[in-house]
Design an enzyme around this catalytic site. Structure first.
Site, mmCIF file in Angstrom:
data_model
loop_
_atom_site.group_PDB
_atom_site.id
_atom_site.type_symbol
_atom_site.label_atom_id
_atom_site.label_comp_id
_atom_site.label_asym_id
_atom_site.label_seq_id
_atom_site.Cartn_x
_atom_site.Cartn_y
_atom_site.Cartn_z
ATOM 1 N N HIS A 47 25.923 -1.326 41.200
ATOM 2 C CA HIS A 47 27.068 -2.195 41.461
ATOM 3 C C HIS A 47 26.664 -3.423 42.282
ATOM 4 C CE1 HIS A 47 27.216 -1.023 45.697
ATOM 5 N NE2 HIS A 47 27.040 0.226 45.305
ATOM 6 N N GLU A 137 28.515 8.202 44.224
ATOM 7 C CA GLU A 137 27.507 8.083 45.275
ATOM 8 C C GLU A 137 27.480 9.333 46.145
ATOM 9 O OE1 GLU A 137 24.742 7.421 46.207
ATOM 10 O OE2 GLU A 137 24.769 5.279 46.748
#
Length: 298
Positions: A47, A137
């Site tokens: 990202h 994550e």
């Protein structure tokens, strides 16, 4: 009189090759998770920059919005993936992606949305986006939302341990690396099985060295995973058959593209942190992020 020691190993090698072709044993370097005859390509896109990164805060499983620069990085990645043959060419097939999967966290989802929008604008056909929590994550518990200095002051011993021995230490209240490997393996196994279903089988009886003709058909299915630096370290270990203590041997920059090619079930790291698509204004931020990651933040 011949040398029996010379011919014994040769016959054994031939028998091993026959067993290998029969599927009785996996080739060297081939992770058990990967379908044995799969030819495919996985593209890993981290990202873009977030507000937490600007503030030097640990993110983990917390939501942290993309900054304007982070959104720019996502769009630039989309334009790059839409033109894989543009120089320098990406080592991915010039075909529509088979699947686009992203972490459910907002920074990854938004990056995926902006990336796909640019691909569509360039005339590319893309499949529907889908979220998979297995690619989220690593949760960092009590460290999330705190700066590096705050964590060092409150949790100095566990932070130091995490940076040195990630299989033995983790954030208080966060995930262990064993837990993350388990969920990541499940998500990755599902994706790879889908990519293998109905695909033409690959073979290792071809050139394995770049530069030779016929090494690859160029028609392999490829999928895009949009996620995070920590989970990508885990995926790299899983795909390359490395134990979890190699976690810190990989690093993934913001908005960068990494490529893992799978050749008849064996994963090969073809590219790591490709960033030629990022504008000059973004480069210092990517470097700063890399330095930050080296300190243990996710």
């Amino acid at each position: 009189m011949g040398n029996p020691g010379r011919h014994g190993p040769l016959k054994s090698t031939l028998r091993d090759a026959e067993r290998l072709r029969a599927g009785e044993t996996r080739p060297s370097g081939a992770a058990p998770l990967i379908p044995a005859d799969l030819d495919a390509v996985l593209v890993l896109l981290r990202h873009g920059q977030t507000q937490f990164i600007v503030e030097n805060r640990f993110q983990g499983a917390m939501e942290a919005p993309l900054t304007a620069l982070g959104e720019q990085q996502a769009r630039q990645a989309g334009r790059r993936l839409a033109e894989p043959r543009a120089k320098p060419a990406l080592p991915i097939p010039d075909a529509p992606p088979f699947a686009i999967v992203h972490s459910p966290l907002g920074r990854a989802r938004r990056t995926a949305e902006l990336t796909v929008a640019e691909m569509v604008a360039a005339g590319r056909t893309v499949p529907p986006l889908r979220s998979d929590p297995g690619f989220s994550e690593i949760a960092q518990g009590a460290w999330e939302g705190l700066t590096d200095a705050q964590i060092a002051a409150r949790f100095g011993d566990s932070l130091a341990g995490w940076r040195r021995w990630p299989t033995r230490f983790h954030a208080p209240g966060g995930e262990t690396l064993e837990q993350v490997f388990t969920r990541a393996e499940k998500a990755l196994s599902t994706l790879l099985a889908e990519m293998a279903d109905g695909a033409a089988p690959g073979t290792m009886d071809r050139h394995q060295v770049l530069g030779y003709p016929g090494r690859s058909s160029g028609n392999e299915r490829w999928s895009l995973i949009v996620a995070h630096g920590g989970i990508f370290r885990v995926l790299a270990c899983i795909l390359l058959g490395l134990p979890p203590d190699h976690f810190w041997n990989f690093d993934f920059g913001l908005g960068t593209i990494s490529v893992v090619e799978i050749r008849a079930g064996r994963a090969v790291l073809r590219a790591l942190n490709l960033d030629s698509h990022l504008s000059p204004s973004a480069e210092p931020t990517v470097e700063e992020s890399s330095q930050r990651d080296a300190g243990g933040a996710l």
